[in-house]
Write a protein that holds these residues in place. Structure first.
Motif, PDB file in Angstrom:
ATOM      1  N   GLN A   5      22.374 -28.032 -11.154  1.00 30.94           N
ATOM      2  CA  GLN A   5      23.478 -28.696 -10.465  1.00 30.94           C
ATOM      3  C   GLN A   5      24.567 -29.094 -11.454  1.00 30.94           C
ATOM      4  O   GLN A   5      25.748 -28.933 -11.189  1.00 30.94           O
ATOM      5  CB  GLN A   5      22.982 -29.926  -9.708  1.00 30.94           C
ATOM      6  N   GLU A   6      24.160 -29.639 -12.615  1.00 30.59           N
ATOM      7  CA  GLU A   6      25.128 -30.039 -13.632  1.00 30.59           C
ATOM      8  C   GLU A   6      25.921 -28.836 -14.118  1.00 30.59           C
ATOM      9  O   GLU A   6      27.143 -28.900 -14.284  1.00 30.59           O
ATOM     10  CB  GLU A   6      24.434 -30.731 -14.803  1.00 30.59           C
ATOM     11  N   ALA A   7      25.230 -27.716 -14.366  1.00 33.49           N
ATOM     12  CA  ALA A   7      25.910 -26.507 -14.820  1.00 33.49           C
ATOM     13  C   ALA A   7      26.875 -26.004 -13.762  1.00 33.49           C
ATOM     14  O   ALA A   7      27.982 -25.556 -14.063  1.00 33.49           O
ATOM     15  CB  ALA A   7      24.886 -25.428 -15.173  1.00 33.49           C
ATOM     16  N   SER A   8      26.471 -26.109 -12.493  1.00 29.97           N
ATOM     17  CA  SER A   8      27.328 -25.679 -11.394  1.00 29.97           C
ATOM     18  C   SER A   8      28.589 -26.530 -11.333  1.00 29.97           C
ATOM     19  O   SER A   8      29.681 -26.011 -11.153  1.00 29.97           O
ATOM     20  CB  SER A   8      26.562 -25.765 -10.070  1.00 29.97           C
ATOM     21  N   GLU A   9      28.446 -27.846 -11.481  1.00 28.80           N
ATOM     22  CA  GLU A   9      29.607 -28.728 -11.461  1.00 28.80           C
ATOM     23  C   GLU A   9      30.507 -28.469 -12.661  1.00 28.80           C
ATOM     24  O   GLU A   9      31.721 -28.494 -12.558  1.00 28.80           O
ATOM     25  CB  GLU A   9      29.175 -30.187 -11.393  1.00 28.80           C
ATOM     26  N   ASP A  10      29.914 -28.205 -13.820  1.00 27.28           N
ATOM     27  CA  ASP A  10      30.716 -27.872 -14.988  1.00 27.28           C
ATOM     28  C   ASP A  10      31.485 -26.581 -14.740  1.00 27.28           C
ATOM     29  O   ASP A  10      32.633 -26.445 -15.169  1.00 27.28           O
ATOM     30  CB  ASP A  10      29.844 -27.735 -16.224  1.00 27.28           C
ATOM     31  N   ALA A  11      30.878 -25.640 -14.030  1.00 28.64           N
ATOM     32  CA  ALA A  11      31.548 -24.377 -13.721  1.00 28.64           C
ATOM     33  C   ALA A  11      32.760 -24.623 -12.825  1.00 28.64           C
ATOM     34  O   ALA A  11      33.797 -23.980 -12.988  1.00 28.64           O
ATOM     35  CB  ALA A  11      30.574 -23.403 -13.066  1.00 28.64           C
ATOM     36  N   VAL A  12      32.654 -25.554 -11.900  1.00 30.59           N
ATOM     37  CA  VAL A  12      33.780 -25.871 -11.025  1.00 30.59           C
ATOM     38  C   VAL A  12      34.929 -26.427 -11.860  1.00 30.59           C
ATOM     39  O   VAL A  12      36.082 -25.997 -11.723  1.00 30.59           O
ATOM     40  CB  VAL A  12      33.373 -26.864  -9.911  1.00 30.59           C
ATOM     41  N   MET A  13      34.638 -27.378 -12.733  1.00 31.40           N
ATOM     42  CA  MET A  13      35.695 -27.950 -13.563  1.00 31.40           C
ATOM     43  C   MET A  13      36.277 -26.902 -14.508  1.00 31.40           C
ATOM     44  O   MET A  13      37.492 -26.913 -14.774  1.00 31.40           O
ATOM     45  CB  MET A  13      35.170 -29.162 -14.343  1.00 31.40           C
ATOM     46  N   THR A  14      35.449 -26.003 -14.993  1.00 37.66           N
ATOM     47  CA  THR A  14      35.935 -24.921 -15.845  1.00 37.66           C
ATOM     48  C   THR A  14      36.902 -24.034 -15.075  1.00 37.66           C
ATOM     49  O   THR A  14      37.977 -23.683 -15.572  1.00 37.66           O
ATOM     50  CB  THR A  14      34.760 -24.083 -16.403  1.00 37.66           C
ATOM     51  N   ARG A  15      36.544 -23.697 -13.844  1.00 41.72           N
ATOM     52  CA  ARG A  15      37.421 -22.859 -13.022  1.00 41.72           C
ATOM     53  C   ARG A  15      38.727 -23.575 -12.690  1.00 41.72           C
ATOM     54  O   ARG A  15      39.797 -22.962 -12.676  1.00 41.72           O
ATOM     55  CB  ARG A  15      36.694 -22.428 -11.755  1.00 41.72           C
ATOM     56  N   ILE A  16      38.639 -24.865 -12.438  1.00 42.58           N
ATOM     57  CA  ILE A  16      39.866 -25.633 -12.203  1.00 42.58           C
ATOM     58  C   ILE A  16      40.736 -25.573 -13.460  1.00 42.58           C
ATOM     59  O   ILE A  16      41.938 -25.312 -13.382  1.00 42.58           O
ATOM     60  CB  ILE A  16      39.556 -27.093 -11.821  1.00 42.58           C
ATOM     61  N   LEU A  35      42.979 -21.745  -7.081  1.00 45.14           N
ATOM     62  CA  LEU A  35      42.651 -23.104  -6.654  1.00 45.14           C
ATOM     63  C   LEU A  35      42.326 -23.140  -5.166  1.00 45.14           C
ATOM     64  O   LEU A  35      41.384 -23.820  -4.756  1.00 45.14           O
ATOM     65  CB  LEU A  35      43.805 -24.057  -6.991  1.00 45.14           C
ATOM     66  N   ALA A  36      43.075 -22.400  -4.362  1.00 46.26           N
ATOM     67  CA  ALA A  36      42.811 -22.354  -2.917  1.00 46.26           C
ATOM     68  C   ALA A  36      41.450 -21.722  -2.635  1.00 46.26           C
ATOM     69  O   ALA A  36      40.722 -22.177  -1.741  1.00 46.26           O
ATOM     70  CB  ALA A  36      43.917 -21.588  -2.198  1.00 46.26           C
ATOM     71  N   GLU A  37      41.090 -20.704  -3.391  1.00 42.44           N
ATOM     72  CA  GLU A  37      39.777 -20.076  -3.232  1.00 42.44           C
ATOM     73  C   GLU A  37      38.667 -21.070  -3.551  1.00 42.44           C
ATOM     74  O   GLU A  37      37.680 -21.181  -2.824  1.00 42.44           O
ATOM     75  CB  GLU A  37      39.676 -18.861  -4.162  1.00 42.44           C
ATOM     76  N   LEU A  38      38.845 -21.812  -4.616  1.00 41.14           N
ATOM     77  CA  LEU A  38      37.859 -22.817  -4.996  1.00 41.14           C
ATOM     78  C   LEU A  38      37.788 -23.928  -3.955  1.00 41.14           C
ATOM     79  O   LEU A  38      36.704 -24.413  -3.622  1.00 41.14           O
ATOM     80  CB  LEU A  38      38.195 -23.371  -6.375  1.00 41.14           C
ATOM     81  N   TRP A  39      38.936 -24.317  -3.412  1.00 45.69           N
ATOM     82  CA  TRP A  39      38.973 -25.337  -2.354  1.00 45.69           C
ATOM     83  C   TRP A  39      38.139 -24.875  -1.158  1.00 45.69           C
ATOM     84  O   TRP A  39      37.356 -25.637  -0.598  1.00 45.69           O
ATOM     85  CB  TRP A  39      40.419 -25.605  -1.945  1.00 45.69           C
ATOM     86  N   ALA A  40      38.313 -23.615  -0.769  1.00 44.04           N
ATOM     87  CA  ALA A  40      37.566 -23.062   0.365  1.00 44.04           C
ATOM     88  C   ALA A  40      36.067 -23.035   0.069  1.00 44.04           C
ATOM     89  O   ALA A  40      35.245 -23.301   0.950  1.00 44.04           O
ATOM     90  CB  ALA A  40      38.070 -21.661   0.702  1.00 44.04           C
ATOM     91  N   GLU A  41      35.699 -22.728  -1.166  1.00 49.03           N
ATOM     92  CA  GLU A  41      34.285 -22.703  -1.550  1.00 49.03           C
ATOM     93  C   GLU A  41      33.660 -24.089  -1.488  1.00 49.03           C
ATOM     94  O   GLU A  41      32.524 -24.239  -1.062  1.00 49.03           O
ATOM     95  CB  GLU A  41      34.132 -22.140  -2.966  1.00 49.03           C
ATOM     96  N   LEU A  42      34.406 -25.105  -1.937  1.00 47.38           N
ATOM     97  CA  LEU A  42      33.871 -26.472  -1.945  1.00 47.38           C
ATOM     98  C   LEU A  42      33.687 -27.007  -0.536  1.00 47.38           C
ATOM     99  O   LEU A  42      32.726 -27.725  -0.268  1.00 47.38           O
ATOM    100  CB  LEU A  42      34.783 -27.411  -2.717  1.00 47.38           C
ATOM    101  N   GLY A  43      34.616 -26.715   0.341  1.00 50.19           N
ATOM    102  CA  GLY A  43      34.537 -27.203   1.707  1.00 50.19           C
ATOM    103  C   GLY A  43      34.752 -28.702   1.780  1.00 50.19           C
ATOM    104  O   GLY A  43      34.951 -29.379   0.773  1.00 50.19           O
TER     105      GLY A  43
END
Length: 180
Positions: A5-16, A35-43
């Motif tokens: 989970q931590e690695a996944s969250e770090d990946a989100v911040m990296t992509r941002i 950013l819009a793609e990531l927004w859609a993924e996060l929901g």
């Protein structure tokens, strides 16, 4: 929280961060798309800090001031959710839920400043003044450092600009529906 989970969250911040680099390099369209793609993924149930950060940068990537306002409002809503979460009482002997988000208060001066700026662009000075006052009121959370001083300076610049607007008043004026 698990390592995955931590690695996944770090990946989100990296992509941002990668999209923000594109934004600052001038590739607004590609940054906006990522950013819009990531927004859609996060929901809607995505991490509030990620949603706040994403909405903030999505606002910066918009060409239309009304779209910028919509994203800045989403960033504020996400921050409000983090603030609410950080003030809940502990449900167990474990650390309080949302403890890492107590620092969300430092976001508010900038979030309200962004909204004030949006309203200036949309020629809505009264709404701009409301958010500028909220930005000023929230500055106590800012440190005396480069970031805090920069936000305070930006607030002061916008205050001066609004004070020079035709029809600017020294104090609160009448409600719009009332005659002066």
């Amino acid at each position: 929280m698990t390592e995955q989970q931590e690695a996944s969250e770090d990946a989100v911040m990296t992509r941002i961060g990668q999209a923000v680099i594109l934004l600052h390099a001038g590739d607004r369209e590609e940054a906006r798309n990522r950013l819009a793609e990531l927004w859609a993924e996060l929901g809607e149930d995505g991490d509030g800090l990620h949603r706040c950060t994403l909405a903030h940068y999505l606002a910066d990537a918009q060409d239309d001031p009304a779209d910028e306002l919509a994203w800045d409002l989403r960033a504020l809503i996400a921050a409000d959710g983090l603030e609410e979460r950080s003030t809940r009482p502990p449900e167990s002997a474990e650390p309080e839920p949302g403890q890492p988000y107590r620092a969300v208060r430092v976001f508010y001066p900038s979030l309200h400043l962004n909204l004030a700026t949006d309203y200036v662009k949309l020629r809505r000075p009264e709404a701009a003044r409301v958010h500028l006052a909220r930005a000023r009121a929230a500055t106590a959370a800012l440190a005396d450092d480069g970031y805090g001083n920069g936000v305070r300076a930006a607030i002061a610049r916008l205050e001066r600009r609004l004070a020079q607007e035709p029809g600017a008043q020294d104090g609160p004026g009448p409600f719009p529906e009332q005659s002066p």
